[in-house]
Every structure is written in C-alpha cells, then in structure tokens.
Design an enzyme around this catalytic site. Structure first.
Site, PDB file in Angstrom:
ATOM      1  N   GLY A   1       0.176  45.768  10.768  1.00  0.00           N
ATOM      2  CA  GLY A   1       0.169  45.176   9.436  1.00  0.00           C
ATOM      3  C   GLY A   1       1.571  44.699   9.112  1.00  0.00           C
TER       4      GLY A   1
ATOM      5  N   GLN B   1       8.415  42.245   3.640  1.00  0.00           N
ATOM      6  CA  GLN B   1       9.089  42.656   4.873  1.00  0.00           C
ATOM      7  C   GLN B   1       9.725  41.484   5.613  1.00  0.00           C
ATOM      8  OE1 GLN B   1       5.531  45.105   6.211  1.00  0.00           O
ATOM      9  NE2 GLN B   1       7.272  46.245   7.051  1.00  0.00           N
TER      10      GLN B   1
ATOM     11  N   CYS C   1       6.680  52.514   9.758  1.00  0.00           N
ATOM     12  CA  CYS C   1       6.853  51.227   9.086  1.00  0.00           C
ATOM     13  C   CYS C   1       7.907  50.422   9.834  1.00  0.00           C
ATOM     14  CB  CYS C   1       7.289  51.461   7.631  1.00  0.00           C
ATOM     15  SG  CYS C   1       7.546  49.946   6.686  1.00  0.00           S
TER      16      CYS C   1
ATOM     17  N   HIS D   1      -1.169  50.832   2.948  1.00  0.00           N
ATOM     18  CA  HIS D   1       0.253  50.816   3.317  1.00  0.00           C
ATOM     19  C   HIS D   1       0.858  49.443   2.998  1.00  0.00           C
ATOM     20  CE1 HIS D   1       3.701  51.923   6.069  1.00  0.00           C
ATOM     21  NE2 HIS D   1       3.805  50.611   6.029  1.00  0.00           N
TER      22      HIS D   1
ATOM     23  N   HIS E   1       3.609  47.754  -0.099  1.00  0.00           N
ATOM     24  CA  HIS E   1       4.763  46.854   0.046  1.00  0.00           C
ATOM     25  C   HIS E   1       4.779  45.784  -1.043  1.00  0.00           C
ATOM     26  CE1 HIS E   1       6.914  48.097   3.591  1.00  0.00           C
ATOM     27  NE2 HIS E   1       5.813  48.157   4.313  1.00  0.00           N
TER      28      HIS E   1
END
Length: 192
Positions: A45, A50, A106, A148, A152
C-alpha cells in the site's frame, strides 16, 4: 517513475489530506508512479502523503500478501485472494468486528515493525481512478492495509497506536530515520 518516499519526521505525514477533483493535474501519471514506487519498494500500500502530496489518494494491493502466504495460512484470512485498487477521496463510514493484532511496518518508517490492533472490517466510500463512486466493505488483510493507508491521509501513523512506553523505546530509532541514518533499498527523502 519511481518517486522518493518521505521519511518519518517530514511534516506532510501529519497533515490531513484534501479531497481532489477529476481535473487534479497529472492524476493518471501520479497513480501510475505510485504503483511503480510501491512495487519497487516491496510495499502493499502507498498513500499520496508518502510521496509528498497532501491529497486523499492511496493504492492497495493485498494480493501481494496472499501470493506469499503458505497454503495453510491463506484460510486464516476471509479476504483471499486480496484486492488491487485505487482509493480517491476515501472516507470511512463504519468499522466493525473485533480488533485483531498484526505485525505492521511502513515504508516511511523503515526497519520498525510492531503489532497493531485494528478492526476486522471497514466500510469506506471513495471514488476510483475513473471517479466512479463506491461504498464497499472490506475485511481481513485488505481491511488492515486500507486502514493503514487511510491513516496516512488523516495525518496518522501506525506508531501512534503504540503505548507511550513502547514509543519511548523506539525514540532513538525514529530520530535516526528523521536524520537520514537508515539504509533502505528504495528511494527516500528526509526532512530538511
């Protein structure tokens, strides 16, 4: 194109992301780049923050986990064989089921993995890459990855679920990541 993944300590990881419209500049290319970036870093993912974008966009491929599971492990998860999907402007409408632990990591916080408790099931409304609306319910591994990545776009990280003592024990490792003192086999950018 493989994009650099921003490291822990970069302010954008703590920003609540914004919804976008179909005319968001170069969206198709950004999605393609996110897939390429995720796969090149062995992720399942990846969320737009990010890759330094404050927009409500993430990609999920839980099929990657099922491919690597032993046959007898596959029966533990109700969502096999997994999903490969783009989520835009996602908003959770319901969380259901028992919370269960799974060892998460992560790409923005490399070399740290911890058991995190999350709900078994999530219902989420979103649009896909064609801006077609959906309201879907996911469970198992797919739900976990969605939750998850959803965190973010809400400015949260998986380490936020840890007890204060555990966070304190990880402080020096987290500080090293922020300072760029971590070796990874993918492209990263560190806070300035």
């Amino acid at each position: 194109m493989i994009l650099p993944i921003v490291a822990y300590g970069t302010p954008i990881l703590r920003v609540v992301s914004k919804d976008i419209t179909p005319d968001y500049p170069n969206l198709e290319q950004l999605i393609a780049d996110m897939w390429e970036t995720m796969y090149s870093s062995n992720g399942v993912g990846l969320a737009a923050p990010q890759v330094n974008r404050d927009i409500r966009l993430f990609v999920v491929d839980s099929q990657q986990i099922f491919i690597n599971l032993e046959e007898d492990e596959k029966d533990k998860y109700p969502d096999g064989p997994g999903i490969k999907q783009v989520f835009i402007n996602a908003h959770i409408t319901a969380l259901n089921g028992e919370e269960w632990a799974y060892n998460e990591g992560c790409l923005s916080i490399p070399k740290i993995r911890e058991d995190i408790f999350r709900s078994e099931e999530v219902t989420i409304e979103y649009v896909d890459e064609n801006f077609e609306p959906h309201v879907s319910t996911f469970n198992g591994i797919s739900a976990r990855i969605i939750l998850h990545e959803y965190d973010h776009i809400e400015g949260k990280l998986f380490i936020d679920y840890l007890k204060p003592l555990k966070r304190k024990l990880l402080k020096s490792k987290l500080d090293d990541i922020t300072r760029g003192k971590v070796n990874v086999d993918y492209k990263m950018s560190f806070p300035r």
